[in-house]
Design a protein around this motif. Structure first.
Motif, PDB file in Angstrom:
ATOM      1  N   THR A  75      40.395  31.074  30.852  1.00 38.22           N
ATOM      2  CA  THR A  75      39.515  30.195  31.638  1.00 38.22           C
ATOM      3  C   THR A  75      39.894  30.182  33.114  1.00 38.22           C
ATOM      4  O   THR A  75      41.044  30.407  33.476  1.00 38.22           O
ATOM      5  CB  THR A  75      39.573  28.742  31.118  1.00 38.22           C
ATOM      6  N   GLY A  76      38.888  29.891  33.929  1.00 38.64           N
ATOM      7  CA  GLY A  76      39.100  29.765  35.369  1.00 38.64           C
ATOM      8  C   GLY A  76      38.802  31.052  36.116  1.00 38.64           C
ATOM      9  O   GLY A  76      38.400  32.061  35.537  1.00 38.64           O
ATOM     10  N   SER A  77      39.008  31.010  37.422  1.00 38.99           N
ATOM     11  CA  SER A  77      38.833  32.198  38.255  1.00 38.99           C
ATOM     12  C   SER A  77      39.883  33.230  37.871  1.00 38.99           C
ATOM     13  O   SER A  77      40.867  32.921  37.186  1.00 38.99           O
ATOM     14  CB  SER A  77      38.987  31.829  39.735  1.00 38.99           C
ATOM     15  N   LEU A  78      39.712  34.463  38.341  1.00 38.26           N
ATOM     16  CA  LEU A  78      40.687  35.507  38.036  1.00 38.26           C
ATOM     17  C   LEU A  78      42.056  35.133  38.595  1.00 38.26           C
ATOM     18  O   LEU A  78      43.081  35.317  37.923  1.00 38.26           O
ATOM     19  CB  LEU A  78      40.217  36.849  38.599  1.00 38.26           C
ATOM     20  N   ARG A  79      42.091  34.590  39.797  1.00 34.41           N
ATOM     21  CA  ARG A  79      43.371  34.168  40.376  1.00 34.41           C
ATOM     22  C   ARG A  79      44.027  33.099  39.502  1.00 34.41           C
ATOM     23  O   ARG A  79      45.230  33.154  39.240  1.00 34.41           O
ATOM     24  CB  ARG A  79      43.179  33.653  41.808  1.00 34.41           C
ATOM     25  N   THR A  84      48.188  31.458  35.736  1.00 29.92           N
ATOM     26  CA  THR A  84      48.585  30.830  34.475  1.00 29.92           C
ATOM     27  C   THR A  84      49.353  31.818  33.600  1.00 29.92           C
ATOM     28  O   THR A  84      50.319  31.443  32.933  1.00 29.92           O
ATOM     29  CB  THR A  84      47.355  30.289  33.732  1.00 29.92           C
ATOM     30  N   PHE A  85      48.938  33.076  33.615  1.00 31.62           N
ATOM     31  CA  PHE A  85      49.646  34.125  32.874  1.00 31.62           C
ATOM     32  C   PHE A  85      51.099  34.222  33.338  1.00 31.62           C
ATOM     33  O   PHE A  85      52.036  34.234  32.522  1.00 31.62           O
ATOM     34  CB  PHE A  85      48.935  35.465  33.066  1.00 31.62           C
ATOM     35  N   PHE A 151      37.387  41.236  41.608  1.00 35.62           N
ATOM     36  CA  PHE A 151      38.412  42.283  41.639  1.00 35.62           C
ATOM     37  C   PHE A 151      37.723  43.608  41.849  1.00 35.62           C
ATOM     38  O   PHE A 151      36.701  43.904  41.213  1.00 35.62           O
ATOM     39  CB  PHE A 151      39.181  42.279  40.308  1.00 35.62           C
ATOM     40  N   ASN A 152      38.263  44.438  42.762  1.00 31.55           N
ATOM     41  CA  ASN A 152      37.608  45.724  43.019  1.00 31.55           C
ATOM     42  C   ASN A 152      38.549  46.909  42.872  1.00 31.55           C
ATOM     43  O   ASN A 152      38.280  47.987  43.378  1.00 31.55           O
ATOM     44  CB  ASN A 152      36.955  45.733  44.417  1.00 31.55           C
ATOM     45  N   GLY A 153      39.652  46.713  42.160  1.00 28.80           N
ATOM     46  CA  GLY A 153      40.598  47.801  41.930  1.00 28.80           C
ATOM     47  C   GLY A 153      40.413  48.441  40.567  1.00 28.80           C
ATOM     48  O   GLY A 153      39.388  48.270  39.912  1.00 28.80           O
ATOM     49  N   ASN A 154      41.422  49.190  40.153  1.00 26.46           N
ATOM     50  CA  ASN A 154      41.426  49.855  38.858  1.00 26.46           C
ATOM     51  C   ASN A 154      42.111  48.934  37.847  1.00 26.46           C
ATOM     52  O   ASN A 154      43.316  48.704  37.938  1.00 26.46           O
ATOM     53  CB  ASN A 154      42.180  51.188  38.976  1.00 26.46           C
ATOM     54  N   PRO A 155      41.372  48.384  36.879  1.00 26.17           N
ATOM     55  CA  PRO A 155      41.971  47.418  35.949  1.00 26.17           C
ATOM     56  C   PRO A 155      43.161  47.961  35.170  1.00 26.17           C
ATOM     57  O   PRO A 155      44.152  47.252  34.962  1.00 26.17           O
ATOM     58  CB  PRO A 155      40.815  47.061  35.005  1.00 26.17           C
ATOM     59  N   HIS A 188      53.042  36.656  45.044  1.00 21.93           N
ATOM     60  CA  HIS A 188      52.839  37.810  45.915  1.00 21.93           C
ATOM     61  C   HIS A 188      52.164  38.950  45.146  1.00 21.93           C
ATOM     62  O   HIS A 188      51.292  39.648  45.684  1.00 21.93           O
ATOM     63  CB  HIS A 188      54.187  38.269  46.478  1.00 21.93           C
ATOM     64  N   THR A 189      52.550  39.137  43.899  1.00 22.06           N
ATOM     65  CA  THR A 189      51.930  40.181  43.072  1.00 22.06           C
ATOM     66  C   THR A 189      50.441  39.923  42.895  1.00 22.06           C
ATOM     67  O   THR A 189      49.626  40.847  43.001  1.00 22.06           O
ATOM     68  CB  THR A 189      52.621  40.246  41.695  1.00 22.06           C
ATOM     69  N   ILE A 190      50.084  38.671  42.642  1.00 26.74           N
ATOM     70  CA  ILE A 190      48.670  38.330  42.486  1.00 26.74           C
ATOM     71  C   ILE A 190      47.923  38.598  43.782  1.00 26.74           C
ATOM     72  O   ILE A 190      46.805  39.146  43.776  1.00 26.74           O
ATOM     73  CB  ILE A 190      48.512  36.861  42.040  1.00 26.74           C
ATOM     74  N   ASP A 191      48.522  38.244  44.931  1.00 29.44           N
ATOM     75  CA  ASP A 191      47.891  38.533  46.221  1.00 29.44           C
ATOM     76  C   ASP A 191      47.654  40.036  46.397  1.00 29.44           C
ATOM     77  O   ASP A 191      46.593  40.459  46.860  1.00 29.44           O
ATOM     78  CB  ASP A 191      48.771  38.024  47.373  1.00 29.44           C
ATOM     79  N   LEU A 192      48.653  40.834  46.020  1.00 27.44           N
ATOM     80  CA  LEU A 192      48.513  42.289  46.158  1.00 27.44           C
ATOM     81  C   LEU A 192      47.398  42.824  45.267  1.00 27.44           C
ATOM     82  O   LEU A 192      46.567  43.625  45.700  1.00 27.44           O
ATOM     83  CB  LEU A 192      49.840  42.986  45.793  1.00 27.44           C
ATOM     84  N   VAL A 193      47.380  42.384  44.022  1.00 21.41           N
ATOM     85  CA  VAL A 193      46.385  42.861  43.063  1.00 21.41           C
ATOM     86  C   VAL A 193      44.974  42.463  43.477  1.00 21.41           C
ATOM     87  O   VAL A 193      44.032  43.250  43.385  1.00 21.41           O
ATOM     88  CB  VAL A 193      46.704  42.351  41.656  1.00 21.41           C
ATOM     89  N   LEU A 194      44.844  41.241  43.974  1.00 21.45           N
ATOM     90  CA  LEU A 194      43.515  40.733  44.353  1.00 21.45           C
ATOM     91  C   LEU A 194      43.192  40.992  45.815  1.00 21.45           C
ATOM     92  O   LEU A 194      42.129  40.573  46.290  1.00 21.45           O
ATOM     93  CB  LEU A 194      43.421  39.244  44.059  1.00 21.45           C
ATOM     94  N   ASP A 195      44.103  41.671  46.515  1.00 19.27           N
ATOM     95  CA  ASP A 195      43.903  41.931  47.938  1.00 19.27           C
ATOM     96  C   ASP A 195      43.645  40.624  48.683  1.00 19.27           C
ATOM     97  O   ASP A 195      42.770  40.542  49.542  1.00 19.27           O
ATOM     98  CB  ASP A 195      42.754  42.915  48.132  1.00 19.27           C
ATOM     99  N   LYS A 196      44.413  39.566  48.294  1.00 17.26           N
ATOM    100  CA  LYS A 196      44.333  38.229  48.884  1.00 17.26           C
ATOM    101  C   LYS A 196      42.935  37.649  48.766  1.00 17.26           C
ATOM    102  O   LYS A 196      42.486  36.859  49.591  1.00 17.26           O
ATOM    103  CB  LYS A 196      44.806  38.228  50.337  1.00 17.26           C
ATOM    104  N   LYS A 197      42.243  38.012  47.688  1.00 16.15           N
ATOM    105  CA  LYS A 197      40.935  37.444  47.411  1.00 16.15           C
ATOM    106  C   LYS A 197      40.975  36.905  45.981  1.00 16.15           C
ATOM    107  O   LYS A 197      41.970  37.009  45.295  1.00 16.15           O
ATOM    108  CB  LYS A 197      39.838  38.510  47.530  1.00 16.15           C
ATOM    109  N   GLY A 198      39.902  36.380  45.508  1.00 15.04           N
ATOM    110  CA  GLY A 198      39.809  36.003  44.106  1.00 15.04           C
ATOM    111  C   GLY A 198      39.654  34.549  43.849  1.00 15.04           C
ATOM    112  O   GLY A 198      39.496  34.131  42.717  1.00 15.04           O
TER     113      GLY A 198
END
Length: 199
Positions: A75-79, A84-85, A151-155, A188-198
């Motif tokens: 649940t919730g936004s991807l971020r 939570t993960f 998200f616009n990267g490679n899952p 920081h990892t989440i920021d990198l993965v989401l390109d500071k978006k999400g």
């Protein structure tokens, strides 16, 4: 037929707590039998060996842990889902007093280089299976986020990146025991993965 002398699930829970705290090498069937209030011979009859008991207890843990991760990623936004993960992952490493660390990482360190030296190939496959299933859950979450435009990267690649970071967090937790440091790395990892978006 003779009734079982103990509650199977209760013994698995008690055994896994010992394996998690002390490692497989540091845990004896006598210790487990004492804490479970059963005869050592009953454990041998039911499970065959300490290693077989460990694998059953680990698979029980893995099933419970995966259910928790599915809920965290549900649940919730991807971020929010990724946050939570990581929170659940770090809480798992830090549980117990003193913290018990990651049972999968600890188990992998107990794999034997040769037969009879430690946990065997079957154990390695069980550990790898859990890591693969966690990776698949994260990949599915990222794919769903991509469909929502979060998200616009490679899952697949991003999921492997995230899981690799969690393995590193397990080692850093053992080395430093600094929860704030682990949380900073996760954020920081989440920021990198989401390109500071999400969101």
């Amino acid at each position: 037929m003779r009734p079982r002398e103990f509650d199977h699930d209760d013994v698995l829970r008690i055994a896994f707590d010992q394996f998690w705290r002390k490692g497989v090498r540091g845990t004896s069937l006598s210790d487990i039998a004492r804490d479970a209030g059963v005869q050592r011979g009953s454990l041998y009859n039911a499970f065959g060996s300490k290693e077989a008991l460990f694998l059953q207890a680990y698979e029980r843990y893995a099933g419970d842990y995966l259910l928790g991760l599915q809920k965290a990623l549900g649940t919730g936004s991807l971020r929010k889902r990724l946050t939570t993960f990581f929170e659940l992952t770090i809480a798992n490493f830090r549980s117990g007093s003193p913290p018990r660390g990651c049972p999968t990482t600890r188990g992998l360190m107990e794999l034997g280089a040769a037969e009879g030296e430690g946990l065997d190939e079957e154990a390695r496959q069980v550990f790898a299976s859990l890591v693969s299933r966690i990776t698949a859950l994260v990949q599915d979450t990222l794919s769903a986020g991509a469909r929502r435009g979060e998200f616009n990267g490679n899952p697949a690649v991003a999921a492997l990146h995230i899981i690799t970071v969690t393995r590193g967090l397990a080692v850093l937790e053992r080395a430093y025991g600094d929860e704030a440091q682990l949380r900073k790395i996760a954020a920081h990892t989440i920021d990198l993965v989401l390109d500071k978006k999400g969101g």
